[in-house]
Scaffold this motif. Structure first.
Motif, PDB file in Angstrom:
ATOM      1  N   GLY A  42       5.196   6.519  -2.349  1.00 32.05           N
ATOM      2  CA  GLY A  42       4.843   6.663  -3.757  1.00 32.05           C
ATOM      3  C   GLY A  42       3.356   6.841  -4.004  1.00 32.05           C
ATOM      4  O   GLY A  42       2.868   6.622  -5.119  1.00 32.05           O
ATOM      5  N   LEU A  43       2.610   7.243  -2.959  1.00 33.95           N
ATOM      6  CA  LEU A  43       1.160   7.407  -3.099  1.00 33.95           C
ATOM      7  C   LEU A  43       0.759   8.807  -2.668  1.00 33.95           C
ATOM      8  O   LEU A  43       1.512   9.493  -1.983  1.00 33.95           O
ATOM      9  N   PHE A  95      -0.864  -3.243  -0.510  1.00 32.86           N
ATOM     10  CA  PHE A  95      -1.547  -3.032   0.776  1.00 32.86           C
ATOM     11  C   PHE A  95      -0.762  -3.678   1.916  1.00 32.86           C
ATOM     12  O   PHE A  95      -0.559  -3.059   2.962  1.00 32.86           O
ATOM     13  N   ARG A  96      -0.313  -4.913   1.699  1.00 32.08           N
ATOM     14  CA  ARG A  96       0.418  -5.614   2.770  1.00 32.08           C
ATOM     15  C   ARG A  96       1.735  -4.920   3.100  1.00 32.08           C
ATOM     16  O   ARG A  96       2.241  -5.032   4.215  1.00 32.08           O
ATOM     17  N   GLN A  97       2.270  -4.202   2.118  1.00 34.71           N
ATOM     18  CA  GLN A  97       3.506  -3.455   2.401  1.00 34.71           C
ATOM     19  C   GLN A  97       3.225  -2.133   3.106  1.00 34.71           C
ATOM     20  O   GLN A  97       3.825  -1.810   4.126  1.00 34.71           O
ATOM     21  N   VAL A  98       2.332  -1.336   2.514  1.00 37.43           N
ATOM     22  CA  VAL A  98       2.230   0.049   2.966  1.00 37.43           C
ATOM     23  C   VAL A  98       1.331   0.232   4.187  1.00 37.43           C
ATOM     24  O   VAL A  98       1.580   1.129   4.994  1.00 37.43           O
ATOM     25  N   PHE A  99       0.320  -0.586   4.346  1.00 44.86           N
ATOM     26  CA  PHE A  99      -0.617  -0.350   5.447  1.00 44.86           C
ATOM     27  C   PHE A  99       0.032  -0.533   6.817  1.00 44.86           C
ATOM     28  O   PHE A  99      -0.037   0.369   7.655  1.00 44.86           O
ATOM     29  N   HIS A 130       4.850  10.672   4.984  1.00 46.27           N
ATOM     30  CA  HIS A 130       5.180   9.253   4.869  1.00 46.27           C
ATOM     31  C   HIS A 130       4.514   8.626   3.651  1.00 46.27           C
ATOM     32  O   HIS A 130       5.119   7.834   2.929  1.00 46.27           O
ATOM     33  N   VAL A 131       3.245   8.977   3.434  1.00 43.70           N
ATOM     34  CA  VAL A 131       2.499   8.429   2.298  1.00 43.70           C
ATOM     35  C   VAL A 131       3.227   8.755   0.988  1.00 43.70           C
ATOM     36  O   VAL A 131       3.326   7.920   0.088  1.00 43.70           O
TER      37      VAL A 131
END
Lengths: 155, 155
Positions: free
Chosen positions: B35-36, B106-110, B30-31
């Motif tokens: 894109g990370l 952060f607000r998107q991916v976390f 998923h990460v």
DNA sequence: GCCATTTAGTACTAATTAGAACTAAACTAA
DNA sequence: TTAGTTTAGTTCTAATTAGTACTAAATGGC
């Protein structure tokens, strides 16, 4: 969905990662003293007491992906610890086994490392060890099923 | 010593490694879609909802060693996700924090990744999750104590 | 038999990893 | 204060890591 509690999932993950890290640091410290890297030790430990096996089988047992395994085997072959042999019955496949020197190395490092690992658990009861392996096996299964589900969905 | 049973230690280690691998594969999948890399995600997740922190503190929280962290921060800084600031009160130390773009990321991916992780555990009871975190914390402690003992003995 | 697909392993890339050496700054004891 | 030590972070190296592309060989359907 009332069976899942958001606040309880992250601690499981955090403790899993920290327990694994603690294992890795403890184990790798000793493996390094033996002049090996952790993947190299895993390969030697897996090949020991076997006639040898294909890269695929070795990869499945050690959890080292095939691309990585090629390099690990290269370095162990340079050291004279393992050999690659062709397989008449399947010419795509490579048969990996310990050399005589590799077997000798296995007989030295494998029992030593097992003893070292047992030291860490010297105060733990049999029940505690069984609880850990059973619970970890359950956790592994949950995660593998979730992974499998993801892989199927992306098809 | 009658509290340790040789045959019961290896399964604990094997299942720990396999459970961790299963987690890594599930999570990293998923990460990567976000894109990370996993360490990049860990850094962003750790810095989110904080004013920032030193490399040392970030290293302790993410379990990324300092040498590795330098490179991870370099790449996140290139992406414009984090910044390095000098600290007047200790000029050896570097203050790392999310940029505005980093906070937005952060607000998107976390939350998205937390949801994804919760999916894996959707069938697990609260009791099961608590048992896992408690047992893993105990296992971690045993291993960390063994590591500490080794480090002291080598002095 | 032949083509399409699958499988085994290697080659390659970007990133991570840990450890060790190094620099600079802060601390500490006499 | 000043020499010795510790600490924070960077740099460097060898190895691992996963993924992707690629080659060669095997397999399956027709």
């Amino acid at each position: 969905m009332d069976t899942v509690y958001k606040t309880d999932v992250l601690p499981v993950i955090r403790e899993l990662v920290r327990a694994f890290q603690a294992f890795e640091q403890y184990s790798a410290r000793h493996v390094r003293e033996l002049g090996l890297t952790p993947p190299q030790f895993d390969v030697i430990a897996t090949l020991g007491n076997t006639p040898g096996m294909s890269c695929k089988e070795l990869s499945e047992k050690t959890l080292i992906t095939k691309g990585t395994l090629t390099g690990v085997i290269d370095r162990l072959a340079e050291k004279g610890v393992v050999t690659r042999q062709e397989r008449p019955e399947d010419r795509r496949s490579v048969f990996i086994s310990l050399t005589a020197a590799g077997e000798e190395l296995f007989r030295q490092v494998f029992p030593a490392h097992c003893d070292y690992m047992h030291q860490a658990f010297s105060q733990c009861s049999r029940d505690q060890l069984e609880l850990w392996s059973n619970q970890l096996a359950g956790l592994k299964t949950v995660l593998n099923q979730a992974l499998e589900k993801q892989e199927n969905e992306s098809t």
